[in-house]
Scaffold this motif. Sequence first.
Motif, PDB file in Angstrom:
ATOM      1  N   GLY A 216       0.897  -1.207   0.063  1.00  0.00           N
ATOM      2  CA  GLY A 216      -0.154   0.058   0.148  1.00  0.00           C
ATOM      3  C   GLY A 216       0.710   1.297  -0.024  1.00  0.00           C
ATOM      4  O   GLY A 216       2.123   1.218   0.337  1.00  0.00           O
ATOM      5  N   THR A 217       0.205   2.431  -0.537  1.00  0.00           N
ATOM      6  CA  THR A 217       0.873   3.459  -0.417  1.00  0.00           C
ATOM      7  C   THR A 217      -0.035   4.778   0.189  1.00  0.00           C
ATOM      8  O   THR A 217      -1.209   4.462   0.013  1.00  0.00           O
ATOM      9  CB  THR A 217       1.483   4.022  -1.874  1.00  0.00           C
ATOM     10  OG1 THR A 217       0.022   4.063  -2.873  1.00  0.00           O
ATOM     11  CG2 THR A 217       2.468   3.227  -2.324  1.00  0.00           C
ATOM     12  N   ILE A 218       0.624   5.846   0.562  1.00  0.00           N
ATOM     13  CA  ILE A 218      -0.083   6.900   1.054  1.00  0.00           C
ATOM     14  C   ILE A 218       0.289   8.100   0.020  1.00  0.00           C
ATOM     15  O   ILE A 218       1.244   8.351  -0.236  1.00  0.00           O
ATOM     16  CB  ILE A 218       0.298   7.510   2.342  1.00  0.00           C
ATOM     17  CG1 ILE A 218      -0.029   6.252   3.445  1.00  0.00           C
ATOM     18  CG2 ILE A 218      -0.491   8.749   2.818  1.00  0.00           C
ATOM     19  CD1 ILE A 218       0.546   6.716   4.831  1.00  0.00           C
ATOM     20  N   ARG A 219      -0.810   8.504  -0.611  1.00  0.00           N
ATOM     21  CA  ARG A 219      -0.715   9.855  -1.693  1.00  0.00           C
ATOM     22  C   ARG A 219      -1.013  11.060  -0.782  1.00  0.00           C
ATOM     23  O   ARG A 219      -1.973  11.014  -0.131  1.00  0.00           O
ATOM     24  CB  ARG A 219      -1.750   9.529  -2.766  1.00  0.00           C
ATOM     25  CG  ARG A 219      -1.754  10.642  -3.528  1.00  0.00           C
ATOM     26  CD  ARG A 219      -2.199  10.373  -5.075  1.00  0.00           C
ATOM     27  NE  ARG A 219      -1.099   9.458  -5.636  1.00  0.00           N
ATOM     28  CZ  ARG A 219      -1.364   9.177  -7.045  1.00  0.00           C
ATOM     29  NH1 ARG A 219      -2.439   9.621  -7.940  1.00  0.00           N
ATOM     30  NH2 ARG A 219      -0.342   8.370  -7.687  1.00  0.00           N
ATOM     31  N   ILE A 220       0.027  11.900  -1.038  1.00  0.00           N
ATOM     32  CA  ILE A 220      -0.335  13.185  -0.466  1.00  0.00           C
ATOM     33  C   ILE A 220      -0.319  14.341  -1.519  1.00  0.00           C
ATOM     34  O   ILE A 220       0.235  14.200  -2.507  1.00  0.00           O
ATOM     35  CB  ILE A 220       0.866  13.533   0.666  1.00  0.00           C
ATOM     36  CG1 ILE A 220       2.233  13.589   0.092  1.00  0.00           C
ATOM     37  CG2 ILE A 220       0.764  12.723   1.868  1.00  0.00           C
ATOM     38  CD1 ILE A 220       2.777  14.965  -0.388  1.00  0.00           C
TER      39      ILE A 220
END
Length: 855
Positions: free
Chosen positions: A241-245
């Motif tokens: 998973g990734t966190i997009r900012i």
Amino acid sequence: MNPKYMPQEIEEKWQRRWLDERTFRVTERSDRPKYYILEMFPYPSGRIHMGHVRNYSIGDVVARYKRMRGFNVLHPIGWDAFGMPAENAAIEKGAHPARWTRDNIAYMKRQLKRLGFSYDWDREIATCDPSYYRWEQWLFLRMLEKDLAYRRKTEVNWCDSCATVLANEQVEQGECWRCGTQVTQKELHGWFFRITKFADELLSWTERLPGWPPQVLTMQRNWIGKSFGAEADFPLADREGTIRIFTTRPDTLHGVTFMSLAPEHPLVTELVRGTDREAEVLGFCDRVRREDKIKRSSEDYEKAGVFTGAYARNHLTGEKIPIFVANFVLMEYGTGAIMAVPAHDQRDFDFARKYGLPIRVVIQPDGRELDGRTMTEAYVDEGRLANSGRFDGMPNLEAIGAITDYLAEKGWGAHAVNYRIRDWGISRQRYWGAPIPVVHCERCGILPVPEKDLPVTLPEDIEFPQGRVLPLAEIPSFYETTCPRCSAPAKRETDTMDTFVESSWYFDRYACPDFDQGMLDRGRTEYWMPVDQYIGGIEHAVLHLLYSRFYTKVLRDFEIAKVDEPFTNLLTQGMVCMETQRCPNHGWLLPEEVKDGACTRCGEGVEKGRTEKMSKSKKNVVDPEHLVATYGADTARLFSLFAAPPEKDLEWNEEGVEGSSRFLRRLWRLVADNHEWLRTTRPFTAGPLDGSKRDVRRKVHETIVRVTENIEDRFHFNTAIAAAMELVNELASFEPADDEGRRVFREAVDVLLKVLSPMVPHATEELWEALGNGTPLALTSWPGWDRAALAKDTVVVVVQVNGKVRGRVEVAPDASEDVVRNAAISDANVGRFLEGFSIAKAVYVPGRILNLVLR
Ligand SMILES: [Zn+2]
Ligand SMILES: [Zn+2]
Ligand SMILES: [Zn+2]
């Protein structure tokens, strides 16, 4: 004529005549240029208040003035008739919302008529009429078809006391804009208008509205909140998973030392599931979610957070960084996750210091070196990159683009634009509103109501249980229906539309209120729109004024109307304020509950409070009906126009009202005392005059100039009225000695009545008629000024000695330099400076300055 001014009698007479003769009715068939003046329409709350009187008096002056200037003036009125107060009244008083609303309309209509506003009553609209909202439903279906209206599950602002959803625009400092209850969050299905699709256009057009107050445009720009930056991905460190900012500062990406998620972010639960952090983190999220979002994003809000136990990786540095949940991060803005760069963002800096997180400087200013361990505040200005690998030494403004390009190249991010504005949530779970015209079928899903079945009428023959209004969801006779496609039993949508939908297009409908072939009659709407001058309170700077602009663009795109913007000029009038008064035993007191500084109920001394906006809760209110009954409508109008320029707050004071009333009596006497000969005297029109006749006539024409300029250019009705008052004073001391003098007097009176008629239409009409005129004053033309009359007998020339002002002399406008020079030399004051010198040179600017240069 009656020697005594009897406002009640004459006001009723003229109001009746204007209505009977439809004096202010307009059509599109006219040779005159059109002018559309509009005040924001009232909510039928029950009674007119002083704010209305002021707002509508301002608009009426403009309407009457423009009419006299030769325009075909549209000045309509109607009722913003749906909304919650009707339901609240129903709950409190057991009245049906529909009846309550229609009774209020009838009552307030009488009150407005009693004030003599020049409305075209044939165009009256009430938004709760099916003939109005059916077209709103029709447009809704078109918006649905074009994906400009949609339904989704969402976390909404919820007011418990109003039992309904509120748009973000309707939450003020965390409280319901209407009732002040603390707003909470709730998950619901709701309908939305895709206003975000128009964000760019709404923004760019703010640059093309020079007739709007700059602060309103600024508020709209801030609300739309466009920012440029980058999106960047942060992969989770120990799992998929990734966190997009989204960030506006990709130049600081190497300085990221932690990340924060919004408590609402779906990833939070996942990250802590089954860990020893779970209870603490979820507890924190619960607490924060109950708080208000506006408060959470304010600067002075106490920042707090909690560590999730999980880490993400910074692509650019390869480092593992901790993931927090923080109370100031909102799901609504960006992606609900932020990267934190404490060295270069004050909010992140405070947070890092509070929780002992590292602070790494990645932008160094010229000429000094910052150290993350000793910094006392974030460095937010420009500089060169440091600790940033291949980008070290690059000016940070350049690095914004360079680092974003690098992210894109590596597949870690991209250039991005972000907006603060969200789609407009229009669903309300209330009874008294326009039903949303869709049907829910178990088999076919959500289907639009066929156009031929519109309107979906709000059922008005409902018996409400004691103290409660049923939402449509509890009225089976309303929601039970059949599917328009498969004919199986189906359920109507039970949400109603936000009342701001009705107010987003009423100004278009005034152009063709009777049109039943479609939403708008194109020809008539194109004739009148846009509104040339709109007048209303600044509290609508974002809500109503932004929604109306959006709706206008939708109507344009659907080729229903033509204009890009609805309102060319906007005036935001100030508030009507009054001193508050409080009894230690009885709390806030009405002005009439105070006598000689004491409470009339208990005799206790009254404490004077602050002067604030008139409001029922503080009881610092004056009832316009009472005012009109005592002094007449003209006095009420004159006071509210004279006490302050329209954009400023107006402070109520009884002496001001008395003064206005006194002035009208003076005006009356001026005509009544001279009535016998005035009637039979023709006004002076042109020609040479001398002495006091010449002075009076000059004053008359100066008054025309001053009143015209103050109304036309600035809407400064107070200065316009002051000019007319001066003329009354001048006339009071002018005793015409011959026929010529009487004709000058008569011209002066005619001018006075004309220039005052937009402000005090009844008294002036009556006096105008008493002077033997047939045409109503309202339909005559505005007086022009005579340049010859304005010419002065003398001019004042400033005398300078060696460039310094030493005196002033009065001479004929065409006096020769010699004459002026002799006058200057014999002036005692100038003479003092000439003693012992001789004049080397004189420079004369005719009619203005004489400069004497001494030797
Ligand atoms: Zn509320
Ligand atoms: Zn079906
Ligand atoms: Zn008391």
